[in-house]
Design a protein around this motif. Structure first.
Motif, PDB file in Angstrom:
ATOM      1  N   VAL A  95     -26.670 -25.197  12.392  1.00  0.00           N
ATOM      2  CA  VAL A  95     -26.137 -26.543  12.619  1.00  0.00           C
ATOM      3  C   VAL A  95     -25.803 -27.206  11.290  1.00  0.00           C
ATOM      4  O   VAL A  95     -24.728 -27.798  11.121  1.00  0.00           O
ATOM      5  CB  VAL A  95     -27.158 -27.399  13.402  1.00  0.00           C
ATOM      6  CG1 VAL A  95     -26.713 -28.853  13.427  1.00  0.00           C
ATOM      7  CG2 VAL A  95     -27.326 -26.863  14.816  1.00  0.00           C
ATOM      8  N   GLN A  96     -26.720 -27.100  10.331  1.00  0.00           N
ATOM      9  CA  GLN A  96     -26.469 -27.705   9.025  1.00  0.00           C
ATOM     10  C   GLN A  96     -25.284 -27.047   8.335  1.00  0.00           C
ATOM     11  O   GLN A  96     -24.432 -27.728   7.737  1.00  0.00           O
ATOM     12  CB  GLN A  96     -27.719 -27.584   8.157  1.00  0.00           C
ATOM     13  CG  GLN A  96     -28.923 -28.356   8.685  1.00  0.00           C
ATOM     14  CD  GLN A  96     -30.193 -28.017   7.934  1.00  0.00           C
ATOM     15  OE1 GLN A  96     -30.539 -26.840   7.787  1.00  0.00           O
ATOM     16  NE2 GLN A  96     -30.906 -29.027   7.460  1.00  0.00           N
ATOM     17  N   ALA A  97     -25.219 -25.722   8.393  1.00  0.00           N
ATOM     18  CA  ALA A  97     -24.119 -25.001   7.745  1.00  0.00           C
ATOM     19  C   ALA A  97     -22.778 -25.398   8.345  1.00  0.00           C
ATOM     20  O   ALA A  97     -21.786 -25.603   7.616  1.00  0.00           O
ATOM     21  CB  ALA A  97     -24.349 -23.497   7.872  1.00  0.00           C
ATOM     22  N   LEU A 121     -29.382 -28.834  21.148  1.00  0.00           N
ATOM     23  CA  LEU A 121     -28.366 -28.117  21.921  1.00  0.00           C
ATOM     24  C   LEU A 121     -28.340 -26.637  21.520  1.00  0.00           C
ATOM     25  O   LEU A 121     -28.244 -25.751  22.381  1.00  0.00           O
ATOM     26  CB  LEU A 121     -27.000 -28.754  21.696  1.00  0.00           C
ATOM     27  CG  LEU A 121     -25.807 -28.104  22.396  1.00  0.00           C
ATOM     28  CD1 LEU A 121     -25.972 -28.131  23.912  1.00  0.00           C
ATOM     29  CD2 LEU A 121     -24.507 -28.804  21.996  1.00  0.00           C
ATOM     30  N   HIS A 122     -28.451 -26.363  20.242  1.00  0.00           N
ATOM     31  CA  HIS A 122     -28.459 -24.980  19.748  1.00  0.00           C
ATOM     32  C   HIS A 122     -29.652 -24.224  20.307  1.00  0.00           C
ATOM     33  O   HIS A 122     -29.534 -23.049  20.706  1.00  0.00           O
ATOM     34  CB  HIS A 122     -28.481 -24.973  18.220  1.00  0.00           C
ATOM     35  CG  HIS A 122     -28.311 -23.628  17.608  1.00  0.00           C
ATOM     36  ND1 HIS A 122     -29.375 -22.787  17.345  1.00  0.00           N
ATOM     37  CD2 HIS A 122     -27.191 -22.951  17.207  1.00  0.00           C
ATOM     38  CE1 HIS A 122     -28.920 -21.667  16.805  1.00  0.00           C
ATOM     39  NE2 HIS A 122     -27.608 -21.741  16.695  1.00  0.00           N
ATOM     40  N   GLU A 123     -30.826 -24.866  20.351  1.00  0.00           N
ATOM     41  CA  GLU A 123     -32.015 -24.242  20.910  1.00  0.00           C
ATOM     42  C   GLU A 123     -31.809 -23.907  22.388  1.00  0.00           C
ATOM     43  O   GLU A 123     -32.200 -22.837  22.864  1.00  0.00           O
ATOM     44  CB  GLU A 123     -33.226 -25.156  20.747  1.00  0.00           C
ATOM     45  CG  GLU A 123     -33.897 -25.076  19.405  1.00  0.00           C
ATOM     46  CD  GLU A 123     -34.539 -23.710  19.174  1.00  0.00           C
ATOM     47  OE1 GLU A 123     -35.434 -23.325  19.943  1.00  0.00           O
ATOM     48  OE2 GLU A 123     -34.118 -23.021  18.224  1.00  0.00           O
ATOM     49  N   ALA A 158     -19.933 -28.830  15.965  1.00  0.00           N
ATOM     50  CA  ALA A 158     -20.665 -28.499  17.191  1.00  0.00           C
ATOM     51  C   ALA A 158     -20.095 -27.257  17.847  1.00  0.00           C
ATOM     52  O   ALA A 158     -20.835 -26.381  18.319  1.00  0.00           O
ATOM     53  CB  ALA A 158     -20.613 -29.684  18.158  1.00  0.00           C
ATOM     54  N   LEU A 159     -18.782 -27.157  17.883  1.00  0.00           N
ATOM     55  CA  LEU A 159     -18.137 -26.030  18.545  1.00  0.00           C
ATOM     56  C   LEU A 159     -18.226 -24.742  17.723  1.00  0.00           C
ATOM     57  O   LEU A 159     -18.069 -23.649  18.260  1.00  0.00           O
ATOM     58  CB  LEU A 159     -16.679 -26.369  18.838  1.00  0.00           C
ATOM     59  CG  LEU A 159     -16.459 -27.515  19.851  1.00  0.00           C
ATOM     60  CD1 LEU A 159     -14.983 -27.847  19.968  1.00  0.00           C
ATOM     61  CD2 LEU A 159     -17.038 -27.148  21.213  1.00  0.00           C
ATOM     62  N   ARG A 160     -18.527 -24.858  16.430  1.00  0.00           N
ATOM     63  CA  ARG A 160     -18.577 -23.675  15.566  1.00  0.00           C
ATOM     64  C   ARG A 160     -19.998 -23.213  15.257  1.00  0.00           C
ATOM     65  O   ARG A 160     -20.182 -22.101  14.755  1.00  0.00           O
ATOM     66  CB  ARG A 160     -17.858 -23.959  14.236  1.00  0.00           C
ATOM     67  CG  ARG A 160     -16.339 -23.965  14.310  1.00  0.00           C
ATOM     68  CD  ARG A 160     -15.743 -24.064  12.921  1.00  0.00           C
ATOM     69  NE  ARG A 160     -16.227 -22.994  12.032  1.00  0.00           N
ATOM     70  CZ  ARG A 160     -15.991 -22.981  10.710  1.00  0.00           C
ATOM     71  NH1 ARG A 160     -15.321 -23.963  10.142  1.00  0.00           N
ATOM     72  NH2 ARG A 160     -16.452 -21.969   9.976  1.00  0.00           N
ATOM     73  N   MET A 161     -21.018 -24.007  15.555  1.00  0.00           N
ATOM     74  CA  MET A 161     -22.366 -23.709  15.071  1.00  0.00           C
ATOM     75  C   MET A 161     -22.885 -22.363  15.588  1.00  0.00           C
ATOM     76  O   MET A 161     -23.677 -21.696  14.904  1.00  0.00           O
ATOM     77  CB  MET A 161     -23.339 -24.828  15.457  1.00  0.00           C
ATOM     78  CG  MET A 161     -23.525 -25.032  16.942  1.00  0.00           C
ATOM     79  SD  MET A 161     -24.604 -26.457  17.270  1.00  0.00           S
ATOM     80  CE  MET A 161     -24.689 -26.375  19.083  1.00  0.00           C
ATOM     81  N   ASN A 162     -22.446 -21.940  16.751  1.00  0.00           N
ATOM     82  CA  ASN A 162     -22.932 -20.666  17.287  1.00  0.00           C
ATOM     83  C   ASN A 162     -22.266 -19.457  16.635  1.00  0.00           C
ATOM     84  O   ASN A 162     -22.644 -18.317  16.908  1.00  0.00           O
ATOM     85  CB  ASN A 162     -22.718 -20.631  18.802  1.00  0.00           C
ATOM     86  CG  ASN A 162     -23.659 -21.571  19.529  1.00  0.00           C
ATOM     87  OD1 ASN A 162     -24.783 -21.792  19.100  1.00  0.00           O
ATOM     88  ND2 ASN A 162     -23.193 -22.149  20.627  1.00  0.00           N
ATOM     89  N   GLU A 163     -21.282 -19.691  15.761  1.00  0.00           N
ATOM     90  CA  GLU A 163     -20.628 -18.594  15.056  1.00  0.00           C
ATOM     91  C   GLU A 163     -21.413 -18.173  13.816  1.00  0.00           C
ATOM     92  O   GLU A 163     -21.130 -17.122  13.230  1.00  0.00           O
ATOM     93  CB  GLU A 163     -19.212 -19.008  14.644  1.00  0.00           C
ATOM     94  CG  GLU A 163     -18.314 -19.384  15.817  1.00  0.00           C
ATOM     95  CD  GLU A 163     -16.979 -19.952  15.351  1.00  0.00           C
ATOM     96  OE1 GLU A 163     -16.731 -19.937  14.116  1.00  0.00           O
ATOM     97  OE2 GLU A 163     -16.196 -20.408  16.202  1.00  0.00           O
ATOM     98  N   TYR A 164     -22.387 -18.973  13.410  1.00  0.00           N
ATOM     99  CA  TYR A 164     -23.139 -18.703  12.179  1.00  0.00           C
ATOM    100  C   TYR A 164     -24.344 -17.806  12.470  1.00  0.00           C
ATOM    101  O   TYR A 164     -24.861 -17.790  13.584  1.00  0.00           O
ATOM    102  CB  TYR A 164     -23.608 -20.012  11.545  1.00  0.00           C
ATOM    103  CG  TYR A 164     -22.492 -20.816  10.924  1.00  0.00           C
ATOM    104  CD1 TYR A 164     -22.297 -20.829   9.546  1.00  0.00           C
ATOM    105  CD2 TYR A 164     -21.624 -21.552  11.719  1.00  0.00           C
ATOM    106  CE1 TYR A 164     -21.270 -21.558   8.975  1.00  0.00           C
ATOM    107  CE2 TYR A 164     -20.590 -22.292  11.169  1.00  0.00           C
ATOM    108  CZ  TYR A 164     -20.418 -22.286   9.781  1.00  0.00           C
ATOM    109  OH  TYR A 164     -19.393 -23.013   9.221  1.00  0.00           O
TER     110      TYR A 164
END
Length: 496
Positions: A95-97, A121-123, A158-164
């Motif tokens: 999320v931070q990245a 949300l990520h969790e 928000a839409l990109r955080m799961n790509e990291y």
């Protein structure tokens, strides 16, 4: 004594005043100043934190919350995560990245709260993988304001955080953390209520109905708290001292959701987040109101029972409950009783509760196939705002005429209230323009709304009549085209 985990580390703090908030505990006692105070009323989200509780399956389930209006004592047996606890050394959490790469931070004041909403949300995504839709993203961030108006890069993050890569905090590597938190939680449930007493007041957390009754017998003037999303404003906004509090959030009987052939008994401590699946399946209009009801942070904490007991004339759910003919189960030192919700609200902030009584549960009647419910809210902001006017309309069809018509309004009087004269004008009638004109004329004589910062009395009177007209136009549109069930009459993604 407050006994909990903070970013993986156990914390024990004695003699904390009953009205200490999580935000105050973090900033003044623990020196954790990453969490910011913005509005101190649960509106801006700058103070958002994530609270983990045992999920019953050996893990922890996290929900976002506003630290400014969450009682610190409610952290007992929980794992609190703040913005300081996300990175793994110099390696940033996804999320931070994403926020860095998408330039999601401007002045930076609101950023910690936004990051914590996205962490929650990520969790949830990590535990139960599912497509991150625009709707889910908006719901997660609906309680976070960016005063620099930089929402596009935040949305992109928000839409990109799961790509990291899943760079998780060091505390997430601890295989014993969930078990240790669960042990604390179990120990807290066994503690005597008096364990919450401090030299500066009392904060009791009964675990069963019998203990709650006894506490109310001893201290009938004590303040009850569940989600604290309204009560805590007395501390943060009015600077009142709350030194005698009974926390009902852990009372087992108040946390039940019981289905019967006639409907559902909703325990007074059941949160709105828990109720959303029930609303979605059986009361779609009620569920759509949740898109406009407060924020995720508030819905994760606030309860249906608290919204009713608060008796605000602009509370969002009481008009819906009035339209549904809900009933209330009351309890207290002298025993239990049941009343229709229409008999509960007596005057501004005055209810039918007797000394020491409390709401145990709310009964929602099971809707029939021919039952209809529409709920419309007018407010200045789309999310996380209080109503200027809220209308809840319920009826059933009987050979083309309207029966059992219920028209309930919030913001139109000192209490949430039905409009019996206007209802009588529609009862047994086909929904013609003349019939609705008569209903609107009757409506004008039933309310004397007030003028405040949300709207003048003239605006409210016109708006209430216009919502009735909106119902007529919707019914007219539906009758002309049978394929347009519950057709809307304006372009509004949240109009349901």
């Amino acid at each position: 004594m407050i006994d909990f985990y903070l970013n993986g580390q156990r914390q024990q703090h004695a003699d904390v005043t009953p009205d200490t908030s999580v935000l105050e505990l973090l900033r003044t006692r623990l020196g954790q100043t990453g969490t910011k105070e913005g509005c101190a009323s649960g509106d801006c989200g700058a103070c958002t934190v994530s609270i983990g509780e045992p999920d019953g399956r050996g893990g922890l389930s996290y929900h976002s919350a506003n630290a400014c209006i969450t009682p610190a004592h409610q952290l007992n047996g929980c794992h609190l995560v703040t913005v300081e606890g996300l990175s793994r050394g110099d390696a940033l959490h996804p999320v931070q990245a994403a926020m860095v790469d998408c330039h999601g931070s401007q002045c930076g004041f609101c950023t910690p709260g936004i990051i914590m909403s996205l962490f929650t949300l990520h969790e949830q995504q990590r535990r139960r993988p599912a497509p991150l839709t625009q709707q889910r993203m908006e719901a997660a961030l609906g309680g976070n304001l960016c005063r620099c108006t930089g929402y596009r890069p935040i949305r992109d993050a928000a839409l990109r955080m799961n790509e990291y890569p899943d760079t998780h905090p060091l505390w997430a590597d601890d295989p014993d953390l969930a078990g240790n938190v669960a042990t604390l939680h179990t120990d807290a449930t066994k503690a005597k209520p008096s364990a919450g007493a401090t030299s500066q007041g009392r904060f009791d957390s009964p675990r069963d109905l019998a203990t709650l009754r006894e506490l109310r017998r001893e201290r009938p003037q004590s303040r009850l708290v569940a989600g604290a999303t309204d009560l805590w404003l007395e501390s943060t906004q009015q600077l009142k001292i709350l030194d005698d509090i009974i926390n009902v959030r852990q009372v087992a009987e108040l946390n039940t959701l019981e289905e019967t052939p006639e409907g559902w008994w909703v325990g007074a401590a059941v949160t709105y987040s828990r109720l959303e699946p029930l609303f979605a399946e059986h009361y779609p209009a009620f569920e759509h109101l949740m898109h406009r009801f407060a924020s995720s942070q508030v819905r994760n904490r606030a309860t249906l029972g608290g919204n009713v007991a608060n008796a605000s004339p602009i509370g969002d759910t009481p008009p819906v409950l009035l339209a549904l003919d809900a009933r209330l189960a009351l309890d207290g030192p002298e025993g239990a009783r049941e009343i229709p919700i229409a008999e509960f609200f007596l005057d501004y902030k005055k209810t039918a509760l007797r000394e020491g009584e409390f709401i145990r549960a709310i009964f929602l009647p099971r809707p029939n196939a021919d039952h209809n419910l529409k709920v419309w809210k007018l407010s200045k902001r789309r999310e996380d705002d209080i109503s200027a006017v809220l209308a809840a309309f319920a009826w059933r069809w009987d050979n083309g005429v309207m029966r059992d018509v219920h028209l309930a309004f919030g913001g139109m009087a000192g209490i949430p209230k039905r409009a019996p004269t206007a209802e009588a004008a529609l009862e047994g009638q086909a929904p013609s323009q003349a019939v609705f004109e008569a209903a609107k004329a009757a409506l004008r004589g039933e309310f004397q709304p007030m003028t405040d910062v949300r709207g003048t009395k003239e605006y409210r009177s016109i708006a209430a009549a216009n919502l009735l007209e909106r119902l007529r136009l919707m019914l007219a549109s539906t009758s002309k085209d049978s394929d347009k069930k519950d057709a809307e009459v304006c372009l509004d993604a949240y109009a349901h």
